[in-house]
Design a protein around this motif. Structure first.
Motif, mmCIF file in Angstrom:
data_model
loop_
_atom_site.group_PDB
_atom_site.id
_atom_site.type_symbol
_atom_site.label_atom_id
_atom_site.label_comp_id
_atom_site.label_asym_id
_atom_site.label_seq_id
_atom_site.Cartn_x
_atom_site.Cartn_y
_atom_site.Cartn_z
ATOM 1 N N TRP A 6 0.829 -1.208 0.000
ATOM 2 C CA TRP A 6 0.000 0.000 0.000
ATOM 3 C C TRP A 6 0.865 1.261 0.000
ATOM 4 O O TRP A 6 1.741 1.417 0.831
ATOM 5 C CB TRP A 6 -0.922 0.012 1.214
ATOM 6 C CG TRP A 6 -1.624 1.338 1.402
ATOM 7 C CD1 TRP A 6 -1.327 2.321 2.300
ATOM 8 C CD2 TRP A 6 -2.718 1.826 0.616
ATOM 9 N NE1 TRP A 6 -2.168 3.388 2.141
ATOM 10 C CE2 TRP A 6 -3.039 3.121 1.120
ATOM 11 C CE3 TRP A 6 -3.454 1.312 -0.442
ATOM 12 C CZ2 TRP A 6 -4.070 3.885 0.585
ATOM 13 C CZ3 TRP A 6 -4.472 2.085 -0.967
ATOM 14 C CH2 TRP A 6 -4.772 3.348 -0.465
ATOM 15 N N SER A 17 0.715 2.353 -4.983
ATOM 16 C CA SER A 17 0.656 0.965 -4.505
ATOM 17 C C SER A 17 0.997 0.007 -5.642
ATOM 18 O O SER A 17 0.864 0.346 -6.825
ATOM 19 C CB SER A 17 -0.752 0.652 -3.973
ATOM 20 O OG SER A 17 -1.108 1.518 -2.921
ATOM 21 N N THR A 75 -6.498 1.153 -6.935
ATOM 22 C CA THR A 75 -6.334 2.256 -5.971
ATOM 23 C C THR A 75 -6.652 3.621 -6.564
ATOM 24 O O THR A 75 -6.873 4.575 -5.816
ATOM 25 C CB THR A 75 -4.898 2.282 -5.428
ATOM 26 O OG1 THR A 75 -3.982 2.427 -6.529
ATOM 27 C CG2 THR A 75 -4.579 1.004 -4.673
ATOM 28 N N PHE A 127 -8.514 -1.441 0.380
ATOM 29 C CA PHE A 127 -7.370 -2.226 -0.101
ATOM 30 C C PHE A 127 -7.234 -3.503 0.727
ATOM 31 O O PHE A 127 -7.045 -4.599 0.185
ATOM 32 C CB PHE A 127 -6.106 -1.374 -0.013
ATOM 33 C CG PHE A 127 -4.898 -1.947 -0.710
ATOM 34 C CD1 PHE A 127 -4.832 -1.999 -2.091
ATOM 35 C CD2 PHE A 127 -3.821 -2.418 0.019
ATOM 36 C CE1 PHE A 127 -3.713 -2.506 -2.742
ATOM 37 C CE2 PHE A 127 -2.695 -2.926 -0.606
ATOM 38 C CZ PHE A 127 -2.643 -2.972 -1.991
ATOM 39 N N TYR A 146 -7.441 2.810 2.162
ATOM 40 C CA TYR A 146 -6.571 1.769 2.718
ATOM 41 C C TYR A 146 -7.396 0.580 3.205
ATOM 42 O O TYR A 146 -7.044 -0.584 2.961
ATOM 43 C CB TYR A 146 -5.747 2.344 3.859
ATOM 44 C CG TYR A 146 -4.899 1.315 4.584
ATOM 45 C CD1 TYR A 146 -3.895 0.610 3.924
ATOM 46 C CD2 TYR A 146 -5.116 1.041 5.933
ATOM 47 C CE1 TYR A 146 -3.130 -0.347 4.579
ATOM 48 C CE2 TYR A 146 -4.352 0.095 6.601
ATOM 49 C CZ TYR A 146 -3.360 -0.594 5.923
ATOM 50 O OH TYR A 146 -2.605 -1.543 6.574
#
Length: 489
Positions: A45, A50, A165, A179, A176
């Motif tokens: 990340w 990323s 992303t 993710f 995040y």
């Protein structure tokens, strides 16, 4: 010669409909075909910067082989494949990667050759207007996290992941968390799709950010109460395929952890049906294949395994993503017959064990709705003995609660439910579907308190909660509630 315009074609190749989990699975296919013993998947990340890498210790590729592999349509789907080969169209590496990122690099090395590297950069293709495979690869990113090939193998690196992303900042907590959720979805998907490779001795190990994943077997073969019905061999394209039906155990025969795990990524109801494998790789994780059956609660214990070799792709209309298959017309009758017998057996298990539970658990606390008969017709009443109803009658008063209960009973939209269930069964939600524990906790607390006031012990209350609708379908909520400190409950 009418050559395709590079920028237009490459953007079209991004639109095959891959999700992140199916795209990653397609690359793991390549590792298995390369006889890898280990696959390491890394999610790093850093907001818009990323990246994801997929590394294996397979046979690797020489420079010439790598250039061929990077070419869209590197193999014809009409070519005969090695029995172990999981590919078909020669598109998977490219279309899966392009679907998630704008820059895809591959580094590969065989036991006897030096390392070779190539990169597709979609922004460069759009700017230059030509198909040019770049030699420049951002290996520094891989070095930073220790992703290097030892003796032999291949690394695929995804950068500029606009579909994963986007342009988000590294400090965006919501992005995040999304993710992290995507990583979990990939994990669950790979555990399901490659479970036979993960389970067998000498198969393959898959690691996600250093953690080894375990296979998810949909058939609960280790459970004594699982019924494996007789297998059948059907002929297709001059070869045999194997069909093995399973009827899974009723909830009452499983531990809470096993029942929760057996529900699979999509839940018990969605995971019923045929499971189609091609070279032991799962293609279709539960589907009735357009044979005229619907996914219904009382058939959720029926799961049927079909094993295909990789020379039946065309007959079964397997798509590029390897996520869809349809049987040829001449097999539909046999498959429908097998499905019908399996579903009938599943109904018997579901209904029989359900009746036993209802008798042993005292129906007055299990079911909120009761089916009654009047003048030969069915109608439904709210169970006045249900602990939550009993509590409300005591605390608020029967004179205030009874009119509301009667109004609910007389206005059940039964016809609408029947029509919707028949015409759009997949759109019918199941109890507590999508609910989170924090949303349900207050309801659990209220029912717990009602039992407590009636003199039941803590253990007796939880014995009742686990069989009570709708919590019998979500044992994880009961377990989370049980784990709270007793004072908190």
């Amino acid at each position: 010669m009418a050559q395709p315009e590079p920028s237009a074609l490459v953007e079209s190749l991004r639109a095959f409909g891959y999700s992140l989990r199916t795209a990653v699975a397609d690359l793991v296919d390549n590792s298995i075909s390369a006889r890898a013993k280990n696959v390491w998947i890394r999610f790093e990340w850093d907001g818009a910067q990323s990246f994801i890498s997929i590394r294996d210790d397979g046979s690797g590729m020489t420079e010439n082989e790598l250039v061929t592999a990077m070419r869209p349509g590197s193999k014809s789907p009409l070519e005969d494949r090695e029995p172990r080969d999981l590919g078909r169209f020669g598109l998977g590496l490219k279309t899966a990667s392009f679907s998630q990122c704008r820059r895809m690099s591959v580094i590969s090395k065989t036991e006897t050759s030096t390392s070779a590297a190539r990169c597709w950069d979609l922004d460069y293709i759009n700017t230059a207007g030509e198909w040019r495979l770049l030699k420049k690869v951002n290996q520094d990113r891989l070095t930073e996290v220790g992703e290097q090939i030892a003796q032999q193998g291949t690394i695929v690196l995804w950068e500029e992941m606009d579909r994963v992303t986007g342009s988000t900042r590294a400090d965006d907590k919501k992005a995040y968390n999304r993710f992290l959720e995507a990583i979990e979805e990939v994990k669950e998907h790979l555990e399901m799709v490659f479970h036979r490779y993960l389970e067998k001795r000498g198969g393959i190990n898959i690691f996600i950010n250093g953690r080894k994943i375990e296979g998810w077997n949909p058939f609960l073969k280790g459970e004594k109460a699982t019924q494996e019905l007789p297998s059948e061999k059907l002929f297709c394209k001059g070869a045999q395929l194997s069909v093995t039906p399973y009827v899974l155990p009723h909830l009452s025969k499983l531990t809470q952890d096993t029942h929760r795990a057996a529900s699979g990524p999509q839940g018990w109801n969605a995971q019923q049906g045929f499971y189609i494998y091609r070279n032991e790789r799962l293609l279709v994780p539960g589907d009735w294949l357009g044979l005229g059956f619907q996914k219904e609660e009382h058939h959720k214990l029926a799961r049927i395994q079909i094993d295909l070799p990789n020379n039946m792709d065309d007959e079964w209309q397997i798509d590029v993503k390897k996520s869809r298959a349809r049987p040829p017309g001449y097999l539909r009758g046999d498959l429908k017959r097998i499905a019908k017998l399996t579903r009938e057996q599943a109904v018997q298990v579901y209904r029989h064990r359900g009746k036993v539970i209802a008798r042993r658990s005292s129906q007055d606390h299990v079911f909120l709705w009761q089916q009654k008969t009047r003048h030969g017709k069915y109608f439904y009443e709210i169970n006045r003995e249900h602990p939550l109803i009993q509590s409300s009658l005591r605390e608020i008063g029967a004179d205030k609660i009874e009119p509301i209960l009667r109004l609910l009973e007389e206005t059940i939209p039964a016809s609408h439910i029947i029509i919707t269930s028949s015409e759009e069964p997949d759109r019918m939600g199941s109890p507590l579907e999508g609910a989170k524990y924090v949303e349900v906790r207050a309801l659990l607390q209220k029912i717990y308190s009602s039992f407590q006031k009636s003199g039941f012990s803590r253990d007796e209350i939880f014995d009742r909660l686990v069989t009570m609708e709708p919590f019998s379908q979500t044992p994880e909520f009961i377990e989370a509630f049980r784990e709270e400190p007793e004072g908190g409950i």
